[in-house]
Design an enzyme around this catalytic site. Structure first.
Site, mmCIF file in Angstrom:
data_model
loop_
_atom_site.group_PDB
_atom_site.id
_atom_site.type_symbol
_atom_site.label_atom_id
_atom_site.label_comp_id
_atom_site.label_asym_id
_atom_site.label_seq_id
_atom_site.Cartn_x
_atom_site.Cartn_y
_atom_site.Cartn_z
ATOM 1 N N SER A 231 0.737 -1.389 -0.032
ATOM 2 C CA SER A 231 -0.162 0.075 -0.010
ATOM 3 C C SER A 231 0.884 1.316 0.079
ATOM 4 O O SER A 231 0.213 2.588 -0.145
ATOM 5 C CB SER A 231 -0.923 0.029 1.414
ATOM 6 O OG SER A 231 -2.026 -0.694 0.956
ATOM 7 N N LYS B 66 0.184 3.509 -2.855
ATOM 8 C CA LYS B 66 -0.962 4.448 -3.196
ATOM 9 C C LYS B 66 -0.441 5.739 -2.899
ATOM 10 O O LYS B 66 -0.964 6.664 -3.354
ATOM 11 C CB LYS B 66 -1.879 4.097 -2.011
ATOM 12 C CG LYS B 66 -2.788 2.813 -2.220
ATOM 13 C CD LYS B 66 -3.232 2.263 -1.082
ATOM 14 C CE LYS B 66 -3.858 0.629 -1.493
ATOM 15 N NZ LYS B 66 -4.574 0.002 -0.087
ATOM 16 N N TYR C 30 -3.808 -2.076 -10.278
ATOM 17 C CA TYR C 30 -3.871 -2.102 -8.985
ATOM 18 C C TYR C 30 -2.776 -3.048 -8.339
ATOM 19 O O TYR C 30 -2.094 -2.967 -7.474
ATOM 20 C CB TYR C 30 -5.254 -2.090 -8.163
ATOM 21 C CG TYR C 30 -5.099 -2.240 -6.688
ATOM 22 C CD1 TYR C 30 -4.754 -1.291 -5.890
ATOM 23 C CD2 TYR C 30 -5.308 -3.518 -6.055
ATOM 24 C CE1 TYR C 30 -4.851 -1.256 -4.541
ATOM 25 C CE2 TYR C 30 -5.318 -3.654 -4.686
ATOM 26 C CZ TYR C 30 -4.920 -2.355 -3.902
ATOM 27 O OH TYR C 30 -4.771 -2.571 -2.655
ATOM 28 N N TYR D 153 -4.002 2.690 7.892
ATOM 29 C CA TYR D 153 -5.322 1.880 8.221
ATOM 30 C C TYR D 153 -6.052 2.355 9.333
ATOM 31 O O TYR D 153 -5.984 3.562 9.506
ATOM 32 C CB TYR D 153 -4.829 0.247 8.501
ATOM 33 C CG TYR D 153 -3.833 -0.094 7.488
ATOM 34 C CD1 TYR D 153 -4.471 -0.266 5.819
ATOM 35 C CD2 TYR D 153 -2.643 -0.574 7.701
ATOM 36 C CE1 TYR D 153 -3.263 -0.774 5.119
ATOM 37 C CE2 TYR D 153 -1.561 -1.153 6.913
ATOM 38 C CZ TYR D 153 -2.262 -1.242 5.593
ATOM 39 O OH TYR D 153 -1.225 -1.509 4.605
ATOM 40 N N VAL E 50 1.231 -3.818 3.648
ATOM 41 C CA VAL E 50 1.230 -5.157 4.507
ATOM 42 C C VAL E 50 2.407 -5.993 4.210
ATOM 43 O O VAL E 50 2.533 -6.948 4.473
ATOM 44 C CB VAL E 50 0.063 -5.864 4.183
ATOM 45 C CG1 VAL E 50 -1.254 -5.171 4.784
ATOM 46 C CG2 VAL E 50 -0.007 -6.163 2.608
HETATM 47 N N1 GLU Z 1 -2.385 -5.559 -2.068
HETATM 48 C C1 GLU Z 1 -2.893 -5.549 -0.759
HETATM 49 C C2 GLU Z 1 -4.107 -5.851 -0.849
HETATM 50 O O1 GLU Z 1 -4.782 -5.098 -1.631
HETATM 51 C C3 GLU Z 1 -2.648 -4.116 -0.259
HETATM 52 C C4 GLU Z 1 -3.020 -3.711 1.165
HETATM 53 C C5 GLU Z 1 -1.885 -3.100 1.925
HETATM 54 O O2 GLU Z 1 -0.807 -2.964 1.893
HETATM 55 O O3 GLU Z 1 -2.813 -2.251 2.543
HETATM 56 O O4 GLU Z 1 -4.945 -6.272 0.120
#
Ligand code: GLU
Length: 305
Positions: free
Chosen positions: A63, A66, A187, A241, A259
């Protein structure tokens, strides 16, 4: 301040916590990563770099990507980006579906999965080859050749049932312009970017330089200073998060975690840093990484507050 001794002491003291947490098992390719690893890298605004531990070991940035896709979309779209994406913390898990239903397919913020999928949709509209645009952008930011880990991307695509549901759900509200499979391919691949701590500390450098290119030297600005401030604000409120309040309280820096166990952090006008330890706490953030950031803050006295 010479940060190298601080990083050495953080790496030494955090070793006791590397057993904490669990690696992200829901993505099979990440479940195999050895938990007993820790890296930390810092880059100051004047370009001084310091590293300790496994700072040069590549990992799946997940993430953290992002931040880069948001910056890439903001560059082209400016404020139009916010027509389909909000700026509020979600208070729900990063892959939650319920909120989207209540809010008619408009994701709460660009750092939950639904928001990042909406950003990926905009990138598909903007770039003939959006995946190439992402790797080119990130590679330029840290002056290295950054690529997708094909195995991780495949693993995500094979098991990303929730993300597939989220994308279809947004599409059902008419808020995704492109084909669901095409958007998800972007994504899943952006999450599978492979980078090390030093490359990440460099690449997010524009966030502590008012949007200027992290490496300076006459390169074009990445964002305006207003846009960079806004990404920092979003990282502080939505970047970790459901633990953004806890991060602001304990660490006091805009952070974005993934993650894969990485966390990038920004001290505007001063420095950027990246920590990595694969074991995740219940909130999905790197457990030892969070402790390392706390130690760093405690030992340097730095904070945005
Ligand atoms: N590829 C992970 C998902 O889409 C990313 C989640 C993350 O790092 O927050 O669940």
């Amino acid at each position: 301040m010479d940060l190298q001794p601080v990083l050495n002491s953080v790496a030494r003291d955090v070793a006791a916590y590397l057993g904490e947490g669990e690696v992200a098992r829901y993505i099979p390719a990440l479940a195999r990563v050895d938990k007993a690893q820790f890296g930390i890298a810092v880059r100051t605004v004047d370009g001084t770099e310091s590293c300790a531990g496994n700072a040069l070991t590549p990992f799946s940035i997940q993430s953290i990507s992002k931040v880069f896709t948001l910056a890439l979309a903001m560059r082209s779209l400016g404020d139009d980006l916010w027509q389909r994406i909000g700026r509020e913390p979600s208070g729900d898990p990063f892959n939650s579906l319920v909120q989207l239903e209540h809010e008619q397919g408009k994701p709460r913020n660009p750092f939950i999965n639904a928001g990042a999928i909406a950003v990926a949709d905009r990138l598909v509209s903007l770039h003939p080859d959006p995946k190439q645009a992402i790797t080119a952008f990130v590679s330029d930011l840290c002056d290295a050749t950054i690529t997708f880990d094909a195995e991780v991307a495949r693993s995500e695509a094979e098991t990303g049932f929730r993300n597939i549901a989220l994308a279809n759900f947004i599409k059902s509200f008419g808020k995704l312009d492109n084909d669901v499979a095409t958007v998800l391919d972007v994504y899943f691949n952006q999450c599978a970017l492979s980078m090390n701590c030093l490359q990440l500390a460099r690449a997010v450098g524009f966030l502590c330089r008012d949007g200027a290119h992290p490496l300076g030297g006459g390169r074009d600005a990445v964002l305006t200073s207003r846009q960079a401030r806004r990404i920092n604000a979003l990282m502080l409120t939505c970047g970790t998060y459901d633990a953004a309040g806890e991060f602001a309280f304990r660490i006091g820096m805009p952070c974005k975690s993934g993650v894969g166990g990485g966390i990038v952090a920004v001290l505007p006008d001063q420095l950027t840093l990246c920590v990595w330890a694969p074991g995740l706490s219940a909130s999905g953030n790197s457990a030892a990484g969070m402790r390392a950031l706390e130690l760093f803050i405690e030992r340097t006295g730095l904070s945005i507050f």
